[in-house]
Design a protein around this motif. Structure first.
Motif, PDB file in Angstrom:
ATOM      1  N   MET A  72       4.844   1.896  -6.895  1.00 53.10           N
ATOM      2  CA  MET A  72       5.671   0.876  -6.280  1.00 53.10           C
ATOM      3  C   MET A  72       6.616   0.707  -7.655  1.00 53.10           C
ATOM      4  O   MET A  72       6.268   1.086  -8.630  1.00 53.10           O
ATOM      5  CB  MET A  72       4.737  -0.602  -6.293  1.00 53.10           C
ATOM      6  N   ASP A  73       7.633  -0.316  -7.589  1.00 52.17           N
ATOM      7  CA  ASP A  73       8.300  -0.542  -8.458  1.00 52.17           C
ATOM      8  C   ASP A  73       7.750  -1.137  -9.926  1.00 52.17           C
ATOM      9  O   ASP A  73       6.828  -1.830  -9.866  1.00 52.17           O
ATOM     10  CB  ASP A  73       9.471  -1.543  -8.158  1.00 52.17           C
ATOM     11  N   LYS A  74       8.370  -0.451 -10.951  1.00 52.87           N
ATOM     12  CA  LYS A  74       7.750  -0.852 -12.430  1.00 52.87           C
ATOM     13  C   LYS A  74       8.026  -2.178 -12.523  1.00 52.87           C
ATOM     14  O   LYS A  74       7.267  -2.779 -13.383  1.00 52.87           O
ATOM     15  CB  LYS A  74       8.401   0.064 -13.414  1.00 52.87           C
ATOM     16  N   ASP A  75       9.000  -2.821 -12.308  1.00 53.05           N
ATOM     17  CA  ASP A  75       9.343  -4.279 -12.609  1.00 53.05           C
ATOM     18  C   ASP A  75       8.310  -5.239 -12.140  1.00 53.05           C
ATOM     19  O   ASP A  75       7.959  -6.122 -12.608  1.00 53.05           O
ATOM     20  CB  ASP A  75      10.388  -4.562 -11.713  1.00 53.05           C
ATOM     21  N   ASN A 109       5.928  -6.751 -14.801  1.00 57.35           N
ATOM     22  CA  ASN A 109       6.521  -7.982 -15.641  1.00 57.35           C
ATOM     23  C   ASN A 109       6.350  -9.011 -14.587  1.00 57.35           C
ATOM     24  O   ASN A 109       6.077 -10.099 -15.347  1.00 57.35           O
ATOM     25  CB  ASN A 109       8.163  -7.303 -15.803  1.00 57.35           C
ATOM     26  N   LYS A 110       6.461  -8.922 -13.296  1.00 57.15           N
ATOM     27  CA  LYS A 110       6.509 -10.366 -12.331  1.00 57.15           C
ATOM     28  C   LYS A 110       5.114 -10.629 -12.838  1.00 57.15           C
ATOM     29  O   LYS A 110       4.829 -11.741 -12.618  1.00 57.15           O
ATOM     30  CB  LYS A 110       6.690  -9.771 -11.262  1.00 57.15           C
ATOM     31  N   LEU A 111       4.104  -9.524 -12.525  1.00 53.53           N
ATOM     32  CA  LEU A 111       2.599 -10.039 -12.732  1.00 53.53           C
ATOM     33  C   LEU A 111       2.257 -10.744 -13.901  1.00 53.53           C
ATOM     34  O   LEU A 111       1.435 -11.659 -14.005  1.00 53.53           O
ATOM     35  CB  LEU A 111       1.718  -8.772 -12.527  1.00 53.53           C
ATOM     36  N   ALA A 126       8.970   6.553 -15.541  1.00 57.96           N
ATOM     37  CA  ALA A 126       9.937   5.521 -16.081  1.00 57.96           C
ATOM     38  C   ALA A 126      10.125   4.468 -14.973  1.00 57.96           C
ATOM     39  O   ALA A 126      10.526   3.367 -15.471  1.00 57.96           O
ATOM     40  CB  ALA A 126      10.912   6.193 -16.641  1.00 57.96           C
ATOM     41  N   ASP A 127      10.172   4.929 -13.943  1.00 56.99           N
ATOM     42  CA  ASP A 127      10.697   3.859 -12.802  1.00 56.99           C
ATOM     43  C   ASP A 127       9.465   3.319 -12.103  1.00 56.99           C
ATOM     44  O   ASP A 127       9.801   2.132 -11.488  1.00 56.99           O
ATOM     45  CB  ASP A 127      11.692   4.751 -12.012  1.00 56.99           C
ATOM     46  N   VAL A 128       8.672   4.094 -11.954  1.00 55.62           N
ATOM     47  CA  VAL A 128       7.332   3.412 -10.989  1.00 55.62           C
ATOM     48  C   VAL A 128       6.156   3.663 -11.647  1.00 55.62           C
ATOM     49  O   VAL A 128       5.856   4.241 -12.607  1.00 55.62           O
ATOM     50  CB  VAL A 128       7.441   4.331  -9.679  1.00 55.62           C
ATOM     51  N   VAL A 149       3.387  -6.074  -2.562  1.00 58.25           N
ATOM     52  CA  VAL A 149       2.238  -5.600  -3.296  1.00 58.25           C
ATOM     53  C   VAL A 149       0.924  -6.392  -2.474  1.00 58.25           C
ATOM     54  O   VAL A 149       1.261  -7.262  -1.843  1.00 58.25           O
ATOM     55  CB  VAL A 149       2.277  -5.907  -4.792  1.00 58.25           C
ATOM     56  N   GLN A 150      -0.224  -5.669  -2.832  1.00 52.06           N
ATOM     57  CA  GLN A 150      -1.369  -6.357  -2.308  1.00 52.06           C
ATOM     58  C   GLN A 150      -2.114  -6.503  -3.756  1.00 52.06           C
ATOM     59  O   GLN A 150      -2.526  -5.517  -4.375  1.00 52.06           O
ATOM     60  CB  GLN A 150      -2.082  -5.893  -1.282  1.00 52.06           C
ATOM     61  N   ALA A 151      -2.611  -7.799  -3.712  1.00 48.85           N
ATOM     62  CA  ALA A 151      -3.788  -7.758  -5.089  1.00 48.85           C
ATOM     63  C   ALA A 151      -5.232  -7.942  -4.305  1.00 48.85           C
ATOM     64  O   ALA A 151      -5.457  -8.468  -3.549  1.00 48.85           O
ATOM     65  CB  ALA A 151      -3.492  -9.035  -5.531  1.00 48.85           C
TER      66      ALA A 151
END
Lengths: 400, 226, 134
Positions: A84-87, A90-92, A215-217, A245-247
């Motif tokens: 999934m996206d690396k960003d 940061n969101k989490l 570096a990206d994922v 995503v799923q937590a």
């Protein structure tokens, strides 16, 4: 000649009878001891998995199959990958209640040196990690350098030795504790090393099961929740707040396995009890049937001066000796099967199996030994009573 | 050793019969070292019951049995068993041997009980006396009736007992072997033991000092004085 | 009689080791025409197994008790060394979950240990018998 010899000959002089009783005891002790060890090993496996993950919540890409893949990685060591996206990391971090988070990157080697099996390579961030380093059995000093790896306990590579992955020599600088789970067969590396491995594989023309750059994922994020926050609420706010995503609560992921485990443990316990009871009943019947057969023998012993107490002791000791020898053999056979073949059992059962340490195993062995050894005298108590009260005069007169 | 039995009575319940059957009533008997005492009588007259009571194997319904000054039925089971083993030898009516032991081990069995386990060669003399040397290491299962009988007699001699109780000791022996057995019992008496024989065998009379006849639970003396 | 049973047990255990090593508890198979390290360990065990079986058979056939004891000493020594072939003398594959580590190695250790124990029992029985006949 001693009384011990009379007892010894009464056992070896009837090989068929003694062997049948011995066989029952072997089966009984193997079931009691083996069942207990397997049951506790499964429990250990699941406990260690829970502790080992160290996270309250694991975040994965949204599709349902990813959760199954993660379970397979963790429980069976089946290599897998998803991204999934690396960003997202940061969101989490911005979610209320998140204390610590650490991202991991999953890679599957198509081919490792000498082995035709796939190896799970897990890239982890050393700065944020809280789920790998606490489990280092042989610690390395400082940080993981380029081409330095940490290996799971099931890999034969020793610390200080190298492992060649896609032609790149990776030095093992640390080894993890045994967990009995799929994590034992994984290789852990920093993101630089992972990137290097992907490049090396491509340049050698070996298909790596991932073309995406670390570096990206990322593959998954481990989250520890701040004290005072409800884990379920944090899980829900991640699921609601971040798309794609799923937590999953670590506990809930393990619960499925734990349920399966409790069914197995329950069946094992039932089996132990059933085998023990059945063996005890068979022994009781055997000893009771033997009363008639042994009447004459005991009348002779009585006539030559055996007291009632000594006659009873003869029966009880005879059964005690057979049960003790049977229990030792049964436990020995079981140890020779369960411990060396634990990996095979684990693979067939598809559940994490962590055999207890020597001391705990010895404790179980002792308990099984005691349980089986005591069964003999218990089952023969009635027979001992009857044989010690025989009417010697009548038997030696009428011969019945 | 002097064995004194006074007022011995024995009755027991028998299946299918209401009330108790009286086997012995008020029987007195004295046995003395150096004497062979023969008890004969019809089958079922109570001879073997009396022998078992005298030997300490069966508790009487009434009366006392003394070995010298010891009232044997006042002893605990363990004490009585040890006393029987040390001071008496018992030859049962039926062939009796422990099947899992060899002939030699069967003969040594009483010595094992008193804890002074004699070694395997201690039985050699007895094996020779009773013609069992060749069979020393055989199992009782391979022995003939006569050989088994001789085995149980040899066993009764192993602890050099002061009293020997023999219940039909020549039951299944030929004349030659019967003589051998009676001679050995006579020898034991001459050596100082009190010997009691229950037997139908007419030959026994030749070796007995005192002969009793048992009739319907009562004992009467036929020959000799004690 | 007792020694005959021990001899047969010895032969059976040696045969189980030999046949088992390339059938029911074989090491990892060939892949892309390449053999892994454990393949050589398997070959070594099979070879040792054949020698052990031959020794056990000769031991059954030979009537002389002393020669029987001597052969069993050989079987004991060789079976103890077989225990060390997988993993110690010859490397196996890198992962515990692979067949050579999860099945081949423990099975070889267990069967060899059983064989060694039987051979040792035979040696002891041989010495006891020799002492008795003396």
């Amino acid at each position: 000649m001693s009384i011990k010899r009379v007892l010894y000959k009464s056992i070896v002089g009837k090989p068929l009878r003694s062997f049948a009783l011995l066989f029952i005891c072997i089966v009984m002790s193997a079931a009691v001891y083996g069942g207990a060890v397997i049951s506790v090993s499964l429990q250990n496996g699941i406990d260690s998995l829970e502790q080992r993950l160290g996270a309250d919540i694991i975040v994965l890409p949204e599709s349902a199959s990813e959760k199954v893949k993660l379970e397979n990685i963790l429980l069976q060591g089946t290599p897998g990958y998803f991204y999934m996206d690396k960003d997202i990391a940061n969101k989490l971090a911005a979610i209320n209640g998140v204390d610590k988070l650490s991202a991991q990157y999953f890679l599957v080697s198509a081919n490792a040196e000498c082995c035709t099996v796939q190896v799970q390579i897990i890239g982890f961030d050393e700065d944020t990690d809280f789920s790998v380093k606490p489990w280092l059995r042989e610690a390395y000093s400082g940080k993981l350098g380029k081409n330095e790896i940490v290996v799971g306990s099931d890999l034969s590579t020793r610390v200080g030795h190298s492992l060649t992955l896609y032609g790149v020599e990776c030095k093992a600088v640390g080894k993890l504790e045994t967990t009995g789970t799929g994590l034992d067969t994984a290789i852990y590396a920093g993101s630089d090393t992972v990137r290097g491995l992907i490049k090396a594989a491509e340049s050698k023309g070996i298909s790596v099961l991932s073309k995406q750059d670390p570096a990206d994922v990322i593959s998954s994020v481990y989250i520890k929740v701040k004290d005072g926050y409800d884990i379920d609420e944090v899980t829900a706010s991640i699921n609601l707040g971040i798309d794609g995503v799923q937590a999953v609560r670590t506990k809930s992921m393990i619960t499925g396995t734990a349920d399966k485990l409790s069914v197995i443990s329950g069946s094992v316990r039932l089996l132990i009890t059933a085998v023990w009871l059945l063996s005890a009943v068979i022994m009781l019947i055997v000893f009771t049937v033997l009363i008639n057969e042994r009447k004459r023998e005991f009348a002779v012993l009585r006539a030559v001066g055996f007291s009632r107490r000594r006659l009873a002791a003869q029966v009880l000791l005879g059964s005690l000796v057979i049960c003790f020898v049977g229990a030792v053999l049964g436990i020995g056979i079981c140890t020779a099967v369960v411990f060396p073949f634990s990996r095979l059992i684990e693979r067939k059962a598809g559940l994490p199996l962590l055999t207890p340490d020597a001391l705990t195993a010895a404790g179980y062995a002792f308990a099984a030994l005691a349980a089986v050894t005591v069964t003999g005298p218990l089952a023969s108590a009635y027979s001992a009573y009857r044989l010690s009260r025989i009417d010697t005069g009548r038997i030696l007169r009428e011969g019945d | 050793m002097i064995i004194t039995a006074r007022n011995i009575s024995k009755s027991y319940k028998r299946k299918g019969i209401s009330g108790e059957v009286q086997v012995l009533c008020s029987t007195d008997i004295d046995l003395e070292s150096g004497k062979v005492c023969l008890i004969n009588g019809r089958s079922g007259s109570g001879k073997s019951t009396l022998l078992n009571i005298l030997s300490g194997l069966l508790c009487a319904s009434g009366g006392t049995v003394h070995y010298d000054s010891t009232d044997v039925y006042k002893l605990s089971d363990t004490e009585l068993s040890l006393l029987r083993c040390r001071q008496t030898g018992y030859i049962p009516q039926v062939q009796s041997a422990v099947g899992t032991l060899t002939v030699r081990e069967n003969i040594l069995l009483p010595s094992a009980v008193i804890g002074k386990g004699k070694d395997r060669f201690a039985a050699d003399g007895l094996l020779e006396r009773f013609g069992l040397t060749e069979l020393a290491d055989a199992r009782p299962g391979s022995l003939s009736g006569g050989e088994l009988r001789r085995l149980s007699i040899a066993r009764a001699f192993v602890n050099s007992p002061q009293a020997i109780f023999a219940d039909e000791p020549t039951n299944d022996l030929d004349d030659e072997n019967s003589r051998l057995v009676f001679e050995q019992l006579r020898k034991a008496a001459d050596g100082g033991a009190a010997v009691v024989i229950v037997s139908h065998d007419r030959l026994a009379q030749e070796y007995a000092d005192v002969v009793y006849c048992m009739q319907q639970g009562s004992l009467s003396r036929e020959k000799g004085r004690i | 009689m007792k020694r005959t049973i021990i001899g047969i047990a010895e032969g059976v255990a040696a045969l189980v080791l030999t046949i088992g090593a390339f059938t029911f508890f074989k090491a990892c198979g060939e892949h892309d025409g390449k053999f892994m390290a454990c393949h050589w360990a398997q070959n070594a065990v099979i070879l040792a197994g054949i020698v052990l079986t031959a020794l056990a058979l000769v031991r059954i056939v030979f009537p002389d008790e002393k020669i029987k004891t001597g052969l069993s000493i050989g079987v004991f020594a060789l079976s103890v060394s077989v225990i060390f072939i997988p993993g110690t003398v010859i490397n196996l594959c890198m992962m515990e979950s692979m067949a050579c580590r999860s099945t081949f190695k423990p099975a070889v250790i267990v069967v060899s240990a059983v064989l060694a124990a039987i051979a040792l029992a035979d040696v002891i029985a041989g010495f006891v018998k020799a002492k008795k006949t003396q």
